[in-house]
Write a protein that holds these residues in place. Structure first.
Motif, PDB file in Angstrom:
ATOM      1  N   GLY A 200       0.583  -1.040   0.305  1.00 22.89           N
ATOM      2  CA  GLY A 200      -0.313   0.345  -0.195  1.00 22.89           C
ATOM      3  C   GLY A 200       0.617   1.643   0.121  1.00 22.89           C
ATOM      4  N   ARG A 201       2.116   0.769   0.841  1.00 25.70           N
ATOM      5  CA  ARG A 201       2.603   2.257   0.752  1.00 25.70           C
ATOM      6  C   ARG A 201       3.921   2.415  -0.508  1.00 25.70           C
ATOM      7  N   GLU A 202       4.037   1.949  -1.413  1.00 26.29           N
ATOM      8  CA  GLU A 202       4.390   1.705  -2.355  1.00 26.29           C
ATOM      9  C   GLU A 202       3.928   2.173  -2.949  1.00 26.29           C
ATOM     10  N   THR A 203       2.756   1.156  -3.478  1.00 19.24           N
ATOM     11  CA  THR A 203       1.649   1.502  -4.899  1.00 19.24           C
ATOM     12  C   THR A 203       1.595   2.971  -4.807  1.00 19.24           C
ATOM     13  N   GLU A 204       0.865   3.807  -2.864  1.00 19.51           N
ATOM     14  CA  GLU A 204       1.343   4.724  -2.938  1.00 19.51           C
ATOM     15  C   GLU A 204       2.075   6.014  -3.280  1.00 19.51           C
ATOM     16  N   ARG A 205       3.264   5.555  -3.238  1.00 25.65           N
ATOM     17  CA  ARG A 205       4.369   6.812  -3.358  1.00 25.65           C
ATOM     18  C   ARG A 205       4.653   6.912  -4.891  1.00 25.65           C
ATOM     19  N   ALA A 206       4.259   5.313  -5.835  1.00 27.32           N
ATOM     20  CA  ALA A 206       4.843   5.675  -7.068  1.00 27.32           C
ATOM     21  C   ALA A 206       3.185   6.252  -7.668  1.00 27.32           C
ATOM     22  N   ARG A 207       1.869   5.622  -6.784  1.00 27.12           N
ATOM     23  CA  ARG A 207       1.021   6.779  -7.723  1.00 27.12           C
ATOM     24  C   ARG A 207       1.388   8.597  -7.581  1.00 27.12           C
ATOM     25  N   LEU A 208       2.083   8.537  -6.454  1.00 30.47           N
ATOM     26  CA  LEU A 208       2.119  10.550  -6.660  1.00 30.47           C
ATOM     27  C   LEU A 208       3.316  10.679  -7.518  1.00 30.47           C
ATOM     28  N   ALA A 209       4.613   9.606  -7.093  1.00 24.15           N
ATOM     29  CA  ALA A 209       5.405   9.764  -8.338  1.00 24.15           C
ATOM     30  C   ALA A 209       4.650  10.349  -9.629  1.00 24.15           C
ATOM     31  N   GLY A 210       3.978   9.238 -10.192  1.00 22.40           N
ATOM     32  CA  GLY A 210       3.639   9.129 -11.237  1.00 22.40           C
ATOM     33  C   GLY A 210       2.864  10.846 -11.163  1.00 22.40           C
ATOM     34  N   GLU A 211       1.277  11.267 -10.488  1.00 23.58           N
ATOM     35  CA  GLU A 211       0.965  12.048 -10.627  1.00 23.58           C
ATOM     36  C   GLU A 211       1.442  13.143 -10.948  1.00 23.58           C
ATOM     37  N   ILE A 212       2.889  13.250  -9.811  1.00 20.51           N
ATOM     38  CA  ILE A 212       3.505  14.890  -9.812  1.00 20.51           C
ATOM     39  C   ILE A 212       4.241  14.934 -11.551  1.00 20.51           C
ATOM     40  N   HIS A 213       4.855  13.799 -11.965  1.00 24.24           N
ATOM     41  CA  HIS A 213       5.411  13.997 -12.569  1.00 24.24           C
ATOM     42  C   HIS A 213       4.960  14.295 -14.198  1.00 24.24           C
ATOM     43  N   ASP A 214       3.166  13.713 -14.118  1.00 22.10           N
ATOM     44  CA  ASP A 214       2.355  13.951 -15.122  1.00 22.10           C
ATOM     45  C   ASP A 214       1.416  14.770 -15.335  1.00 22.10           C
ATOM     46  N   THR A 215       1.864  15.529 -13.979  1.00 21.96           N
ATOM     47  CA  THR A 215       0.737  17.141 -14.029  1.00 21.96           C
ATOM     48  C   THR A 215       2.267  18.190 -13.763  1.00 21.96           C
ATOM     49  N   VAL A 216       2.957  18.052 -12.373  1.00 25.73           N
ATOM     50  CA  VAL A 216       3.228  19.500 -11.896  1.00 25.73           C
ATOM     51  C   VAL A 216       4.504  19.503 -12.743  1.00 25.73           C
ATOM     52  N   ALA A 217       5.619  18.065 -13.172  1.00 30.09           N
ATOM     53  CA  ALA A 217       6.723  18.924 -13.321  1.00 30.09           C
ATOM     54  C   ALA A 217       6.099  18.700 -15.480  1.00 30.09           C
ATOM     55  N   GLN A 218       5.828  18.380 -15.308  1.00 31.12           N
ATOM     56  CA  GLN A 218       5.256  18.211 -16.952  1.00 31.12           C
ATOM     57  C   GLN A 218       4.524  20.190 -17.225  1.00 31.12           C
ATOM     58  N   GLY A 219       3.370  20.121 -16.755  1.00 29.13           N
ATOM     59  CA  GLY A 219       3.386  21.740 -16.109  1.00 29.13           C
ATOM     60  C   GLY A 219       4.583  22.688 -16.536  1.00 29.13           C
ATOM     61  N   LEU A 220       5.675  22.814 -15.435  1.00 31.03           N
ATOM     62  CA  LEU A 220       6.363  23.690 -15.307  1.00 31.03           C
ATOM     63  C   LEU A 220       7.500  23.020 -16.510  1.00 31.03           C
ATOM     64  N   ALA A 221       7.933  21.684 -17.103  1.00 30.96           N
ATOM     65  CA  ALA A 221       8.773  22.069 -18.266  1.00 30.96           C
ATOM     66  C   ALA A 221       7.849  22.480 -18.920  1.00 30.96           C
ATOM     67  N   SER A 222       6.641  22.360 -19.379  1.00 21.65           N
ATOM     68  CA  SER A 222       5.942  23.481 -20.846  1.00 21.65           C
ATOM     69  C   SER A 222       6.148  24.879 -20.711  1.00 21.65           C
ATOM     70  N   ILE A 223       5.892  24.844 -19.109  1.00 19.98           N
ATOM     71  CA  ILE A 223       6.262  26.421 -19.110  1.00 19.98           C
ATOM     72  C   ILE A 223       7.737  27.398 -19.561  1.00 19.98           C
ATOM     73  N   GLY A 224       8.306  26.294 -19.050  1.00 28.04           N
ATOM     74  CA  GLY A 224       9.661  26.441 -19.192  1.00 28.04           C
ATOM     75  C   GLY A 224       9.854  27.433 -20.733  1.00 28.04           C
ATOM     76  N   MET A 225       9.760  25.635 -21.305  1.00 34.67           N
ATOM     77  CA  MET A 225       9.458  26.001 -22.972  1.00 34.67           C
ATOM     78  C   MET A 225       8.884  26.786 -23.930  1.00 34.67           C
ATOM     79  N   LEU A 226       7.657  27.528 -23.017  1.00 40.00           N
ATOM     80  CA  LEU A 226       7.075  28.630 -23.602  1.00 40.00           C
ATOM     81  C   LEU A 226       7.869  30.277 -23.075  1.00 40.00           C
ATOM     82  N   LEU A 227       8.560  29.752 -22.425  1.00 40.98           N
ATOM     83  CA  LEU A 227       8.737  30.825 -21.748  1.00 40.98           C
ATOM     84  C   LEU A 227      10.255  31.260 -22.580  1.00 40.98           C
ATOM     85  N   HIS A 228      10.836  30.171 -22.902  1.00 45.06           N
ATOM     86  CA  HIS A 228      12.186  30.250 -23.585  1.00 45.06           C
ATOM     87  C   HIS A 228      12.328  31.012 -24.445  1.00 45.06           C
ATOM     88  N   ALA A 229      11.036  30.609 -25.385  1.00 43.10           N
ATOM     89  CA  ALA A 229      10.487  30.278 -26.476  1.00 43.10           C
ATOM     90  C   ALA A 229      10.492  32.079 -26.876  1.00 43.10           C
TER      91      ALA A 229
END
Length: 405
Positions: A200-229
Motif C-alpha cells: 500500500g505504501r509503495e503503491t501510493e508513493r508510485a502513484r504520487l510520483a506518477g501524478e507529480i510527473h504527469d502534472t506538475v513536472a510536465q506543466g513546469l517543463a512546458s512553462i519553461g519551454m514557452l517562456l524560453h521561446a
C-alpha cells in the motif's frame, strides 16, 4: 505425583484438549487406586486365624500416605524428574511388600501400569509394565496357584495400559501438529498484513510520483519551454527580464519537483541507474545468504522512466525474496533487457520450485503483488515453475510512446 505426565510428554499450555484428557485419566487413576487399596485393607484386616495382618495393614496405609503425599506435592510444587522417580520407587517398593502378604494387592498393578508409563516414558515405561505384570502373575500364582485367570488378567491389563498410553501420545502429537499449523498461519497472516501495508505504501508513493510527473513536472517543463521561446522571439522586449526571471523560477521548481519524484522511488534506486539498483538488490541477498550465488546480467541503452524502474526493482526484490525463502536455491540469475517497445526483467533460480496450478497461501501473495504492480503499468508477469526444477519469473513492462520514438 500423577498430576503431571512424564517428562517426555510435557505439554504446552495451548494443548487444552490433551490436558483435559489427562485430567480425566488422573481422576480415574486416583479412584482406581483408592478402591483397590480399600479392597486390600479389607483382605489384610484378618488373616486365616482371624487376627489382623498388621504388617499388611501398615504397608497398605504407608502406600496410601506416600501416594497421596506425592500427588499433593506435585500439584503444589511441580517437582523434577528425580523427585518423581524417587516417589515412584517408594510406591512400587511398598506395593511389593504388600503383594507378598495379600494376594488382592496384586490388582493394584493396573493403576501402577499407568504411573510407570507416565513417569518413565515410552520404552522405560513399557519395560516397567512388563516387569510389574510378571510380578503380579508370580504373586497371584504363589498365593492361589497358577491359573489362566491369574496369568491373563495382568497381561491383558498391561496391554490395555500400553494401548491407552499410545493413544494419549498420538493425541499429543496431533495437538502439537495443529499447534504448529496454527503458529504458521498466525505468522503467515502477520507477514501478509506487513506486505499489504508495504504494498500500500509503495503503491501510493508510485502513484504520487506518477501524478507529480504527469502534472506538475510536465506543466513546469512546458512553462519553461514557452517562456524560453518568448525570450528568443523578442530579446529586446521591455518585459524580457521578468520573462527570464519567470523561466528561471520555473526551472528551479522543475528541478525540485524532479528531486521529489526521485525521493518517492525505491531506496535501491537512490543515486544509481536501474542496473545499479539491481546490483544493489543482488548484493544485499548475497550478504544475507552467503550460500546463494546471485548474478545480474544485461544492460539498458537508456534509463527507463522512473515508474518502470521502480516497479522493476520491486519485482526483483520480491522474486529474490520468494526464491530464497521458499525455493532454497543455490543460484539465482537476474537479466534485464530492452527491446523496441518494452523492457523485460527475468529472475531464474534452481530451487525446489512449485506447482503454479496448485492452491497457494502466503507464497501467492508476493506473486499477486508483483503481478498487480506490473499490470498497473500495462505489463505482464509470467511465472514458470516445476517441482524440483526451479522457478522463472519474467516481467515485461511497456515503454511509453515517447520513449519508443
Amino acid at each position: 505425583m500423577t498430576s503431571a505426565p512424564a517428562p517426555d510428554m510435557e505439554l504446552p499450555p495451548e494443548s487444552a484438549g490433551v490436558r483435559a484428557v489427562l485430567a480425566q485419566l488422573q481422576v480415574a487413576l486416583h479412584t482406581l487406586v483408592a478402591a483397590l487399596l480399600v479392597l486390600t485393607l479389607v483382605s489384610a484386616h484378618r488373616d486365616a486365624a482371624g487376627e489382623p495382618n498388621l504388617p499388611a495393614v501398615a504397608a497398605a496405609i504407608g502406600l496410601a500416605v506416600v501416594y497421596v503425599a506425592g500427588t499433593v506435592w506435585e500439584r503444589r510444587r511441580h517437582s523434577g524428574r528425580a523427585a518423581r522417580l524417587g516417589w515412584l520407587t517408594a510406591v512400587l517398593a511398598l506395593w511389593a511388600a504388600l503383594v507378598v502378604q495379600v494376594p488382592e494387592a496384586a490388582y493394584l498393578v493396573f493403576p501402577l501400569f499407568f504411573l510407570a508409563l507416565f513417569l518413565l516414558g515410552s520404552w522405560a515405561g513399557a519395560a516397567a509394565v512388563a516387569g510389574l505384570a510378571a510380578v503380579a502373575v508370580i504373586a497371584l500364582g504363589l498365593h492361589n496357584g497358577f491359573t489362566p485367570a491369574g496369568v491373563v488378567g495382568p497381561v491383558v491389563g498391561a496391554l490395555v495400559a500400553l494401548g491407552l498410553a499410545a493413544g494419549v501420545r498420538a493425541l499429543y502429537s496431533e495437538s502439537q501438529a495443529r499447534r504448529e499449523v496454527i503458529a504458521e498461519l498466525v505468522a503467515a497472516r502477520s507477514e501478509l498484513a506487513s506486505r499489504e501495508r508495504e504494498v500500500g505504501r509503495e503503491t501510493e508513493r508510485a502513484r504520487l510520483a506518477g501524478e507529480i510527473h504527469d502534472t506538475v513536472a510536465q506543466g513546469l517543463a512546458s512553462i519553461g519551454m514557452l517562456l524560453h521561446a518568448a525570450e528568443r522571439a523578442d530579446p529586446g522586449h521591455p518585459a524580457i527580464e521578468p520573462i527570464r526571471l519567470a523561466r528561471e523560477v520555473a526551472g528551479e521548481n522543475l528541478t525540485e519537483t524532479r528531486r521529489l519524484i526521485e525521493a518517492l522511488r525505491p531506496a535501491p534506486l537512490e543515486g544509481v541507474s536501474l542496473g545499479g539498483a539491481l546490483h544493489r538488490v543482488a548484493g544485499r541477498v548475497r550478504a544475507e545468504h552467503p550460500r546463494v550465488e546471485v548474478s545480474v546480467t544485461g544492460e539498458l541503452p537508456a534509463e527507463p522512466p522512473p515508474e518502470l524502474a521502480a516497479v522493476s526493482v520491486r519485482v526483483a526484490q520480491e522474486a529474490l525474496a520468494n526464491a530464497v525463502k521458499h525455493g532454497a536455491p543455490s543460484r539465482i540469475g537476474m537479466t534485464i533487457a530492452e527491446s523496441a517497445d518494452h523492457i523485460a526483467l527475468t529472475v531464474t533460480d534452481d530451487g525446489r520450485g512449485f506447482d503454479p496450478e496448485a492452491p497457494r497461501a502466503a507464497a501467492s501473495f508476493g506473486l499477486d503483488g508483483m503481478a498487480r504492480r506490473v499490470a498497473d503499468l500495462g505489463g505482464t508477469l509470467a511465472v514458470d515453475s516445476e517441482v524440483g526444477r526451479g522457478t522463472t519469473v519474467r516481467a515485461v513492462l511497456p515503454l511509453p510512446m515517447e520513449k519508443t520514438r
